[in-house]
Every structure is written in structure tokens, then in C-alpha cells.
Scaffold this motif. Structure first.
Motif, PDB file in Angstrom:
ATOM      1  N   ALA A  34      31.962  12.136  67.247  1.00  0.00           N
ATOM      2  CA  ALA A  34      32.981  12.471  66.250  1.00  0.00           C
ATOM      3  C   ALA A  34      32.706  11.640  64.999  1.00  0.00           C
ATOM      4  CB  ALA A  34      34.374  12.192  66.802  1.00  0.00           C
ATOM      5  N   PRO A  35      31.883  12.171  64.090  1.00  0.00           N
ATOM      6  CA  PRO A  35      31.460  11.356  62.939  1.00  0.00           C
ATOM      7  C   PRO A  35      32.477  11.268  61.812  1.00  0.00           C
ATOM      8  CG  PRO A  35      30.254  13.436  63.003  1.00  0.00           C
ATOM      9  CD  PRO A  35      31.203  13.468  64.154  1.00  0.00           C
ATOM     10  N   MET A  36      33.615  11.955  61.941  1.00  0.00           N
ATOM     11  CA  MET A  36      34.705  11.777  60.983  1.00  0.00           C
ATOM     12  C   MET A  36      35.980  11.490  61.762  1.00  0.00           C
ATOM     13  SD  MET A  36      34.510  14.495  57.834  1.00  0.00           S
ATOM     14  CE  MET A  36      34.520  16.020  58.767  1.00  0.00           C
ATOM     15  N   LEU A  37      36.758  10.542  61.286  1.00  0.00           N
ATOM     16  CA  LEU A  37      38.031  10.209  61.919  1.00  0.00           C
ATOM     17  C   LEU A  37      39.029   9.846  60.832  1.00  0.00           C
ATOM     18  CD1 LEU A  37      37.014   7.750  64.788  1.00  0.00           C
ATOM     19  CD2 LEU A  37      37.732  10.117  65.064  1.00  0.00           C
ATOM     20  N   ILE A  38      40.286  10.199  61.056  1.00  0.00           N
ATOM     21  CA  ILE A  38      41.334   9.690  60.168  1.00  0.00           C
ATOM     22  C   ILE A  38      42.076   8.632  60.961  1.00  0.00           C
ATOM     23  CG2 ILE A  38      43.519  10.236  59.052  1.00  0.00           C
ATOM     24  CD1 ILE A  38      42.323  12.909  58.235  1.00  0.00           C
ATOM     25  N   SER A  39      41.941   7.388  60.526  1.00  0.00           N
ATOM     26  CA  SER A  39      42.547   6.325  61.307  1.00  0.00           C
ATOM     27  C   SER A  39      42.891   5.152  60.398  1.00  0.00           C
ATOM     28  CB  SER A  39      41.596   5.904  62.417  1.00  0.00           C
ATOM     29  OG  SER A  39      42.222   4.985  63.266  1.00  0.00           O
ATOM     30  N   GLY A  40      43.386   4.086  61.026  1.00  0.00           N
ATOM     31  CA  GLY A  40      43.822   2.929  60.252  1.00  0.00           C
ATOM     32  C   GLY A  40      42.791   1.820  60.268  1.00  0.00           C
ATOM     33  N   PRO A  41      43.063   0.752  59.509  1.00  0.00           N
ATOM     34  CA  PRO A  41      42.134  -0.375  59.435  1.00  0.00           C
ATOM     35  C   PRO A  41      41.768  -0.963  60.800  1.00  0.00           C
ATOM     36  CG  PRO A  41      43.817  -0.583  57.754  1.00  0.00           C
ATOM     37  CD  PRO A  41      44.196   0.605  58.582  1.00  0.00           C
ATOM     38  N   TYR A  42      42.652  -0.795  61.804  1.00  0.00           N
ATOM     39  CA  TYR A  42      42.342  -1.358  63.121  1.00  0.00           C
ATOM     40  C   TYR A  42      41.067  -0.741  63.691  1.00  0.00           C
ATOM     41  CZ  TYR A  42      44.495   2.903  64.935  1.00  0.00           C
ATOM     42  OH  TYR A  42      44.788   4.206  65.194  1.00  0.00           O
ATOM     43  N   GLU A  71      32.466  21.603  60.125  1.00  0.00           N
ATOM     44  CA  GLU A  71      31.678  22.697  60.704  1.00  0.00           C
ATOM     45  C   GLU A  71      30.197  22.360  60.745  1.00  0.00           C
ATOM     46  OE1 GLU A  71      32.432  26.893  59.668  1.00  0.00           O
ATOM     47  OE2 GLU A  71      34.296  26.127  58.811  1.00  0.00           O
ATOM     48  N   GLN A  72      29.729  21.806  59.631  1.00  0.00           N
ATOM     49  CA  GLN A  72      28.307  21.494  59.562  1.00  0.00           C
ATOM     50  C   GLN A  72      27.928  20.411  60.573  1.00  0.00           C
ATOM     51  OE1 GLN A  72      26.901  21.359  55.676  1.00  0.00           O
ATOM     52  NE2 GLN A  72      24.807  20.833  56.237  1.00  0.00           N
ATOM     53  N   LEU A  73      28.793  19.396  60.702  1.00  0.00           N
ATOM     54  CA  LEU A  73      28.505  18.299  61.633  1.00  0.00           C
ATOM     55  C   LEU A  73      28.520  18.784  63.082  1.00  0.00           C
ATOM     56  CD1 LEU A  73      30.694  15.625  59.859  1.00  0.00           C
ATOM     57  CD2 LEU A  73      28.226  15.428  60.190  1.00  0.00           C
ATOM     58  N   ALA A  74      29.357  19.801  63.336  1.00  0.00           N
ATOM     59  CA  ALA A  74      29.486  20.288  64.711  1.00  0.00           C
ATOM     60  C   ALA A  74      28.291  21.132  65.130  1.00  0.00           C
ATOM     61  CB  ALA A  74      30.774  21.093  64.855  1.00  0.00           C
ATOM     62  N   THR A  75      27.433  21.513  64.170  1.00  0.00           N
ATOM     63  CA  THR A  75      26.272  22.344  64.531  1.00  0.00           C
ATOM     64  C   THR A  75      25.176  21.516  65.184  1.00  0.00           C
ATOM     65  OG1 THR A  75      25.323  21.998  62.343  1.00  0.00           O
ATOM     66  CG2 THR A  75      26.641  23.981  62.647  1.00  0.00           C
ATOM     67  N   ARG A  76      25.393  20.180  65.309  1.00  0.00           N
ATOM     68  CA  ARG A  76      24.329  19.326  65.843  1.00  0.00           C
ATOM     69  C   ARG A  76      24.060  19.575  67.325  1.00  0.00           C
ATOM     70  NH1 ARG A  76      26.343  13.853  65.282  1.00  0.00           N
ATOM     71  NH2 ARG A  76      28.348  14.910  65.360  1.00  0.00           N
ATOM     72  N   PHE A 114      40.687  23.479  63.005  1.00  0.00           N
ATOM     73  CA  PHE A 114      39.615  22.674  63.595  1.00  0.00           C
ATOM     74  C   PHE A 114      39.376  23.066  65.051  1.00  0.00           C
ATOM     75  CE2 PHE A 114      41.113  19.817  60.169  1.00  0.00           C
ATOM     76  CZ  PHE A 114      39.916  19.648  59.497  1.00  0.00           C
ATOM     77  N   PHE A 115      40.461  23.407  65.736  1.00  0.00           N
ATOM     78  CA  PHE A 115      40.325  23.798  67.146  1.00  0.00           C
ATOM     79  C   PHE A 115      39.767  25.212  67.252  1.00  0.00           C
ATOM     80  CE2 PHE A 115      43.325  20.330  67.254  1.00  0.00           C
ATOM     81  CZ  PHE A 115      42.958  19.628  68.385  1.00  0.00           C
ATOM     82  N   GLU A 116      40.220  26.099  66.316  1.00  0.00           N
ATOM     83  CA  GLU A 116      39.724  27.475  66.346  1.00  0.00           C
ATOM     84  C   GLU A 116      38.216  27.508  66.141  1.00  0.00           C
ATOM     85  OE1 GLU A 116      42.200  28.980  63.287  1.00  0.00           O
ATOM     86  OE2 GLU A 116      43.973  28.985  64.601  1.00  0.00           O
ATOM     87  N   LYS A 117      37.739  26.599  65.285  1.00  0.00           N
ATOM     88  CA  LYS A 117      36.295  26.596  64.994  1.00  0.00           C
ATOM     89  C   LYS A 117      35.527  25.651  65.909  1.00  0.00           C
ATOM     90  CE  LYS A 117      36.995  27.996  60.269  1.00  0.00           C
ATOM     91  NZ  LYS A 117      37.638  27.458  59.059  1.00  0.00           N
ATOM     92  N   ASN A 118      36.223  25.097  66.892  1.00  0.00           N
ATOM     93  CA  ASN A 118      35.586  24.204  67.869  1.00  0.00           C
ATOM     94  C   ASN A 118      34.860  23.025  67.220  1.00  0.00           C
ATOM     95  OD1 ASN A 118      36.351  25.759  70.132  1.00  0.00           O
ATOM     96  ND2 ASN A 118      34.734  27.211  69.599  1.00  0.00           N
ATOM     97  N   THR A 119      35.417  22.505  66.146  1.00  0.00           N
ATOM     98  CA  THR A 119      34.764  21.368  65.510  1.00  0.00           C
ATOM     99  C   THR A 119      35.353  20.042  65.976  1.00  0.00           C
ATOM    100  OG1 THR A 119      36.239  21.595  63.622  1.00  0.00           O
ATOM    101  CG2 THR A 119      34.101  22.649  63.451  1.00  0.00           C
ATOM    102  N   GLU A 146      25.533  20.639  71.552  1.00  0.00           N
ATOM    103  CA  GLU A 146      26.543  20.490  72.604  1.00  0.00           C
ATOM    104  C   GLU A 146      27.092  19.060  72.635  1.00  0.00           C
ATOM    105  OE1 GLU A 146      28.766  21.906  75.857  1.00  0.00           O
ATOM    106  OE2 GLU A 146      27.433  23.023  74.536  1.00  0.00           O
ATOM    107  N   GLY A 147      28.424  18.938  72.689  1.00  0.00           N
ATOM    108  CA  GLY A 147      29.022  17.603  72.792  1.00  0.00           C
ATOM    109  C   GLY A 147      29.082  16.871  71.467  1.00  0.00           C
ATOM    110  N   GLN A 148      28.605  17.495  70.399  1.00  0.00           N
ATOM    111  CA  GLN A 148      28.675  16.884  69.071  1.00  0.00           C
ATOM    112  C   GLN A 148      29.723  17.629  68.257  1.00  0.00           C
ATOM    113  OE1 GLN A 148      26.818  14.158  68.370  1.00  0.00           O
ATOM    114  NE2 GLN A 148      25.992  14.300  70.438  1.00  0.00           N
ATOM    115  N   TYR A 149      30.640  16.870  67.688  1.00  0.00           N
ATOM    116  CA  TYR A 149      31.731  17.494  66.944  1.00  0.00           C
ATOM    117  C   TYR A 149      31.697  17.039  65.495  1.00  0.00           C
ATOM    118  CZ  TYR A 149      33.257  18.152  71.753  1.00  0.00           C
ATOM    119  OH  TYR A 149      33.310  18.483  73.072  1.00  0.00           O
ATOM    120  N   GLY A 150      32.634  17.615  64.720  1.00  0.00           N
ATOM    121  CA  GLY A 150      32.683  17.232  63.317  1.00  0.00           C
ATOM    122  C   GLY A 150      33.739  16.187  63.055  1.00  0.00           C
ATOM    123  N   TYR A 151      34.803  16.265  63.845  1.00  0.00           N
ATOM    124  CA  TYR A 151      35.983  15.468  63.557  1.00  0.00           C
ATOM    125  C   TYR A 151      36.739  15.350  64.868  1.00  0.00           C
ATOM    126  CZ  TYR A 151      40.799  14.963  61.630  1.00  0.00           C
ATOM    127  OH  TYR A 151      42.074  14.567  61.384  1.00  0.00           O
TER     128      TYR A 151
END
Lengths: 309, 435
Positions: free
Chosen positions: B282-290, B202-207, B259-264, B209-214
Motif C-alpha cells: 500500500a504505497p499511499m496512506l492517509i494517516s497521522g504523524p504517528y 489505479e496505476q500503482l495497483a497495476t503492479r 477505491f473498492f470498486e476498482k480494487n485499488t 497480485e497483492g499490490q495495491y494503490g492505497y
């Protein structure tokens, strides 16, 4: 006069008779083509028809003993599957949007290109044909970048003229048009060539006669040229219709799995058959699609015949 | 790429192509001996735990792998030298492995050893494509279940006891975050709990328009399952069937949709996660080593401005255990050679060498703890996460079920479908698929 006709007919019959040994030749000539058609066309359909009555999956492929004959169960399941109807609906949407556009657009461009033999028009011809010979992977990459909602060129250009971004590939409705747009762009090239060839076969005398009668370019095109193109138009319509009912490449490469918005019937079959390995079920679905395509094509040819009569 | 499947039916095309391929046999494979020597430090050719018997010399082992063929050939060079076995490496693209499997099963003409992505393991097993090597393991201590990471121990991989494949490389999911952007918005560190995760997004998304949290990729099928595990539940019920009618799954869905309800998170289906992470959208991501490799390659200037950490916890912090196994093809005429190769591939030295060459994480416990592997701070995080990682359900219908889960979730978050009703339908679909 009647007598002459009869004798002439009789003579021609007697003339043909001695060649009874030669009557094998036509069969020999069509033999290879028929053989290929049977092996690669008819036989697979028969196999698919049989497979569609079984529960063949990847396990059954490994152990044929486990394959069971389940009658029409696959078909019942198929018709009960909402996703299949949705895929058919999407396919219908693509056909309705795509086929008239392709036929109309190709014809229009071909008539335009037919106007001149100058170097510029020749260059234009190659230009229009390029998409048809470009690999679908390259097309998908380029259009993927053009359409991209983050860094796509199209949205950038819209932004430059002060318009908001368009969700080219993420909105369920817009994405269908985007995918159809690429397919139309790709399919026109070949059809333009077909129309151009047909246009060049229109006898010059007809145009001259029309000009002498005082018909303008517009009138000549509508009343002389287009009617003479009706076989080319029929051919393009039938082949385009068939290929759009099997619409596959563009949604396959442009849409990220498992986006259902542009799921066509062929894509649905592909996922059932090659992602989920439900070969029996996928065969049933492909036979249904085949039946639909056959029905539509037959109706179309019939209607054409009625028009001609 | 693939061409359009014909009008005349996929089943038909399939059989026809099976016939055609049956006639072709294995082709276009490169042979190992011409490969350049390994540059990975393993060419000391120290024999793996049990040296292959001399009788194997002169035989050939064909391998299907989704790895880089040249690197793989270099890796197995010491094995080739010491055993005299020719290793025929055939690279198969990930996209093509299912078709390849289908064709091979239909024609009965497969390799000797095949790499199996863990998500495809149930399919391979259902196809009876893998040799049961349970009884041969005693002769190959390197293949003993205890040498591999716990998430891929034999009882996890094959609950019915028959060992048909052994672990090869590991993969997992971690949280990627932009340290610079976290600092900028005043976040002290990466989220460690779900509550902090949601708040950070939520905090990251306050940056602006076009900036998200995740970012939640709409194709990330394991994500909702990971959330379910983290909520303390499982998607497999006591009877071994998939059961999504649990409070934990509902909790996972609630997290997903919040996350979608809060538009983050961005909703565009073609959002590019690597580009989004690099640009900071999108400054946070859940992903793999690739993803780490992709970032390093595409944005080396971002070095030091991002980090990875283990997944935020609810009840647990469990992540997905992905990766690949290696198995012996059912019907291979060189089972002994194949097993000797598997033995070599599972040895700690080989696994470390492979990590050095490609960055693929080892499945061998000793290799995973090797200083050469854990020296990289990112890899240390992967290793820590792998200790709390779990396999997706290994049942043949899983692909369909997981596609149905994704479709339902996307229906809720993108098209505004009613949550309760959609989940109700999903439960019905899942039940139908398992009949």
C-alpha cells in the motif's frame, strides 16, 4: 420393626433438640458467603434493573438530577435494534459451535490422557493446560499474528502446500470460526483437568468387573466410565454454556473495532455501556442477557433431572 | 487488560466498581520531584507568561495524562521549581480513559487537571467533568484563544461560549507515499487532486497480485468526514445537527467506494498499514504523524524512499484536526494551581520543549512556527496541513453516529450492500440517534 424405627427417629429428634443454641451456627457459617453474594451478586442486579428503567448516561452520572425514569423504553429500543438481534444470533452461533466442541474435545483428550501416568502423559497434561493460564492479551497477539492475512504463519503454511490464503479474520463467516477456534483452544485446558479428576475418581473395581465380564476398553468407556462422569459432564456443560453465552474476550481482542461480524451479546453491551456511555440502555441489554442465561440454565438442569428420574 | 464484564449486567458491574474505586481514591501515581531534570532545553526555567503567585507553593496538582509520564514529569519540572507546586502525574492509557472518566464522575473523585482527547471532549462535557474557566482566562494570557491554532480557537471548541478546556497538542492527517514506487511506475509526484489520487491508486495497483494503490482502514472513522469537507461540505447542518443527506457526503461516499470498486485497496480487515507501507503493498496512506514514527522505527532503511504531503484536494484539502486538550476537573480543590499549570503548558517554550521531547505538534501558534519545530520537512507538511484542518463535530452522539457511518460504508464496500438503500438507512439511524 415399625416400633423400632419410630423410637429411633424420636430419639434422634430429642437428641437434636438440646442444641437449639447451636442452631445459629449454620447461619453464621453461611453468613459471610451470603453477604458477599448479596453485595456483589444480587445488589448489582437490582441496581442494574433500576438503572435499566432510566436514561442514565454519562451526563446523568455527573448530574443525577437529569436522570429520567423512562419505563420500558430502553427495552423497546433494544428489541427494535437490529444490531442487538445480530449480536444474539452471533452468540447463539458461538454457543452451538463452541459448547459441544469443548465438552466433546475435553472429554476425549481427558480419556486419552487418563490412559497412562507416564512422564510423557504428564507433560502432555501441562501442555493442554497452558492456554488456560496464558494471558488473553498474549493469546490475542499471537493468534493475531498467526491469522494475519498479510504476514500470518497460517496463510504462509497454506501457501507452502500450495493452498490459497484464507481470510481468517476478515471474512464475516470465516472470522467467526477463527474467533471460536481460539476460544475453544483456550477453554479446553481447564475442562480437561475437571474431566481428568472425575476419571480418576472412577473406582478401579468397576473397570475390573467389566474386564472380567469380557468388556473391551471401548465398551468400558462407553458403558461404565462415561455414565459415571455424568455430573462432571453436566458441570462442564453448564459452566461452558454460561461462559459462552457471555462470550467476550476473544472477539474483543481479535476483531478490530467496529467489525460487527463477531459481535457477541456481551460485546454489544460493552460498546453500549463503556464506549457510548449509555448505561441505562446497556443495563437493559445485560438484564435481557441474564434472563436468557438463567432460562437456558434452568431448562438444562430440569432436563437433567427428568433424565435422572 | 480488561476482564470480562460479568453476567449480572454491565450497569451493575459499573456501579459496583464505582463503589470499589470510590474507596480507593487516586493511587499508583508517581510524584514529580523525583523526576530527572528536563533534557529538552526548557530547564532554563524562564517563567511562563504569568508567573504563578507564591501562595500556590506547597499545593499539589494531580494530572491525568495519556502521555509518557516520565517525559511529562521532566517537562513540568521547571514549573515545579518556580512555583513550588507539586505535580502528581498519573499516566492513563488511551484505552482506559473512558472507564477512568466514568468511575471518577460516578465517585466525584477526579484529578485537578486532565488531558482530554478531542474525540472524548463531548463526553467530558456531557459528564460535566470540566470546570468552566471562562472568567479565569483574563489572568492567564497564555491561555487566550488567540494564541492557539485557529482550528482549536475557543469558538470552535465551545460554540456556546463556555471555555472548559484549552488546547494542548495537535495532530492531523497527511498523505504518506512511497517516492521510490511512484518513480518506478512513472508517477511524477504525489497526487494533489482527487482525480490524480484515484488515477495514482489505479496505476500503482497495476503492479500485480497483492499490490495495491492505497489503503482505507476499516476503522478510520474520520476519513469519510474528511472527504466530505474536501468536497466542500460539512456533516453538521445549519441547525447544529448531523446531516448526512447532502450532495457532498454522497460525493465523499462515492470516492470512498470507488477505491473498492476498482480494487485499488486491500479489503482484509486485518491489513496492517505500517507493514503494508513498508512492504510497498500500500504505497499511499492517509494517516497521522504517528505513522512516520512507526516507519522510522520499523524500517529505518526506507529513509529517503517515502515522503508526506498535504491531502489531495477536491474543492478543499481539509484534514482532520485531532489531538488533545487540557482541562481543569470540575470539583478540583486547586483550581488556581491547575490553571497555573495549564498556563505553563500552553507557553510557547513548553510547547517547543514537548515537541522536542516527543514529536507531538504544538497547538500554540508561536511554537508551531518556531524554527525548532518546522526544521523537519515532514513537520513542515504537518504544520501546513494543520492550517487547513477541522475538528470533528463536538456532540455527545458523535461516537455512535461515526460508528454507524463506518458500519454502513463497510457494508457497501465489503458485503456489497446497495449504496442508496444503505445510506437511506444510515440517515434514519442518524436522525434517531439525535432525537
Amino acid at each position: 420393626m415399625n416400633v423400632t424405627l419410630t423410637t429411633r427417629a424420636a430419639r434422634s429428634v430429642t437428641r437434636r433438640r438440646p442444641g437449639s443454641r447451636g442452631s445459629l451456627i449454620p447461619y453464621l457459617l453461611v453468613g459471610p458467603a451470603v453477604l458477599l453474594l448479596v453485595v456483589f451478586g444480587v445488589l448489582p442486579i437490582v441496581v442494574a434493573a433500576v438503572v435499566s428503567l432510566t436514561d442514565l448516561d454519562i451526563g446523568g452520572l455527573g448530574n443525577p438530577d437529569t436522570v429520567r425514569f423512562i419505563g420500558l423504553e430502553n427495552y423497546q429500543q433494544l428489541f427494535a435494534d437490529e444490531a442487538f438481534w445480530e449480536a444474539l444470533g452471533n452468540t447463539a452461533f458461538f454457543v452451538v459451535i463452541g459448547v459441544p466442541t469443548i465438552v466433546g474435545l475435553s472429554l476425549l483428550i481427558a480419556i486419552g490422557l487418563d490412559h497412562s501416568q507416564s512422564r510423557f502423559f504428564r507433560a502432555l497434561r501441562s501442555f493442554y493446560f497452558l492456554p488456560a493460564i496464558t494471558a488473553i492479551v498474549a493469546i490475542s497477539l499471537i493468534w493475531g499474528y498467526l491469522y494475519n492475512s498479510q504476514f500470518g504463519l497460517l496463510n504462509y503454511l497454506l501457501g507452502v502446500v500450495g493452498l490459497g490464503p484464507v481470510p481468517w479474520l476478515s471474512d464475516p463467516v470465516v472470522s467467526r470460526f477463527s474467533v471460536a477456534g481460539v476460544a475453544i483452544w483456550r477453554a479446553t485446558g481447564l475442562n480437561i483437568i475437571i474431566f481428568l479428576a472425575a476419571l480418576q475418581a472412577v473406582p478401579r473395581e468397576y473397570r475390573e468387573a467389566a474386564a472380567i465380564d469380557g468388556a473391551g476398553a471401548w465398551r468400558t468407556t462407553i458403558s461404565i466410565v462415561i455414565p459415571l462422569l455424568r455430573f462432571a459432564i453436566l458441570f462442564v456443560t453448564v459452566t461452558t454454556l454460561i461462559s459462552w453465552m457471555q462470550f467476550f474476550d476473544e472477539p474483543f481482542v481479535l476483531m478490530k473495532w467496529p467489525a460487527n461480524d463477531a459481535m457477541s451479546a456481551s460485546l454489544y453491551i460493552y460498546f453500549q455501556g463503556f464506549r457510548f456511555n449509555e448505561f441505562g440502555f446497556a443495563s437493559a441489554a445485560s438484564l435481557v442477557l441474564l434472563a436468557i442465561i438463567l432460562a437456558v440454565t434452568v431448562i438444562q438442569l430440569r432436563m437433567r433431572k427428568l433424565n435422572d428420574d | 487488560m480488561r476482564t470480562q464484564p460479568g453476567i449480572r449486567g454491565l450497569g451493575a458491574t459499573l456501579i459496583a466498581s464505582a463503589l470499589v474505586f470510590a474507596a480507593c481514591g487516586p493511587s499508583a501515581s508517581s510524584t514529580a520531584p523525583s523526576a530527572p531534570a528536563a533534557t529538552t532545553g526548557s530547564e532554563a526555567s524562564n517563567a511562563p507568561s504569568s508567573a504563578p503567585s507564591a501562595s500556590l507553593s506547597g499545593t499539589t496538582v494531580t494530572v491525568w495524562t495519556m502521555e509518557d509520564a516520565t517525559k511529562f514529569e521532566a517537562l513540568v519540572q521547571p514549573f515545579v521549581d518556580s512555583s513550588g507546586v507539586t505535580v502528581d502525574v498519573e499516566a492513563v492509557p488511551w484505552d482506559a480513559i473512558n472507564e477512568k472518566l466514568t468511575t471518577a464522575v460516578a465517585s466525584g473523585d477526579g484529578p485537578d487537571v486532565t488531558q482530554i482527547g478531542l474525540s472524548l471532549l463531548p463526553t467530558f462535557q456531557a459528564a460535566d467533568a470540566l470546570e468552566d474557566v471562562t472568567d479565569d482566562l483574563a489572568a492567564h494570557p497564555a491561555l487566550d484563544s488567540s494564541t492557539f491554532l485557529d482550528a482549536v480557537s475557543a469558538d470552535q471548541l465551545s460554540p456556546d461560549g463556555a471555555v472548559t478546556s484549552v488546547p494542548w497538542v495537535a495532530d492531523t492527517r497527511v498523505l504518506f507515499y512511497r517516492t521510490d514506487i511512484f518513480q518506478e511506475v512513472g508517477l511524477a509526484g504525489p497526487p494533489t487532486t482527487w482525480a490524480e489520487f484515484i488515477a495514482a491508486a489505479e496505476q500503482l495497483a497495476t503492479r500485480g497480485e497483492g499490490q495495491y494503490g492505497y489503503y482505507i482502514p476499516q476503522w478510520d472513522a474520520p476519513l469519510p468526514i474528511q472527504f466530505t469537507w474536501q468536497a466542500g461540505g460539512d456533516v453538521v447542518g445549519a441547525d447544529g445537527k448531523i446531516d448526512l443527506d447532502t450532495p457532498e457526503f454522497k460525493k465523499a461516499v462515492d470516492l470512498y467506494t470507488s477505491f473498492f470498486e476498482k480494487n485499488t485497496v486491500p479489503t482484509a480487515s486485518d491489513f496492517d498499514q505500517t507493514a503494508g507501507f513498508i512492504s510497498g503493498a500500500a504505497p499511499m496512506l492517509i494517516s497521522g504523524p504517528y505513522l512516520a514514527s512507526a516507519i522510522k522505527e520499523q524500517a529505518p532503511e526506507l529513509d529517503g524512499k517515502w515522503a508526506v504531503t498535504t491531502l489531495p484536494k477536491d474543492v478543499a484539502g481539509t484534514a482532520l484536526f485531532a489531538g488533545s486538550n487540557m482541562g481543569v476537573w470540575n470539583g478540583s480543590d486547586n483550581v488556581d494551581g491547575a490553571l497555573a499549570l495549564l498556563d505553563f503548558l500552553a507557553a510557547p517554550e513548553t510547547q517547543v520543549a514537548w515537541f522536542t521531547a516527543t514529536g507531538s505538534l504544538p497547538t500554540n501558534k508561536a511554537a508551531a512556527a518556531d524554527p525548532a519545530v518546522t526544521a523537519d520537512p515532514n513537520v513542515a507538511v504537518y504544520a501546513e496541513q494543520l492550517a487547513d484542518a477541522k475538528l470533528l463535530p463536538l456532540i455527545p452522539q458523535w461516537d455512535q453516529i461515526s460508528a454507524a457511518i463506518l458500519a454502513s460504508l463497510n457494508e457497501i464496500v465489503l458485503n456489497g450492500a446497495d449504496k442508496a438503500a444503505t445510506l437511506e438507512t444510515l440517515n434514519q439511524t442518524v436522525a434517531d440517534l439525535q432525537q
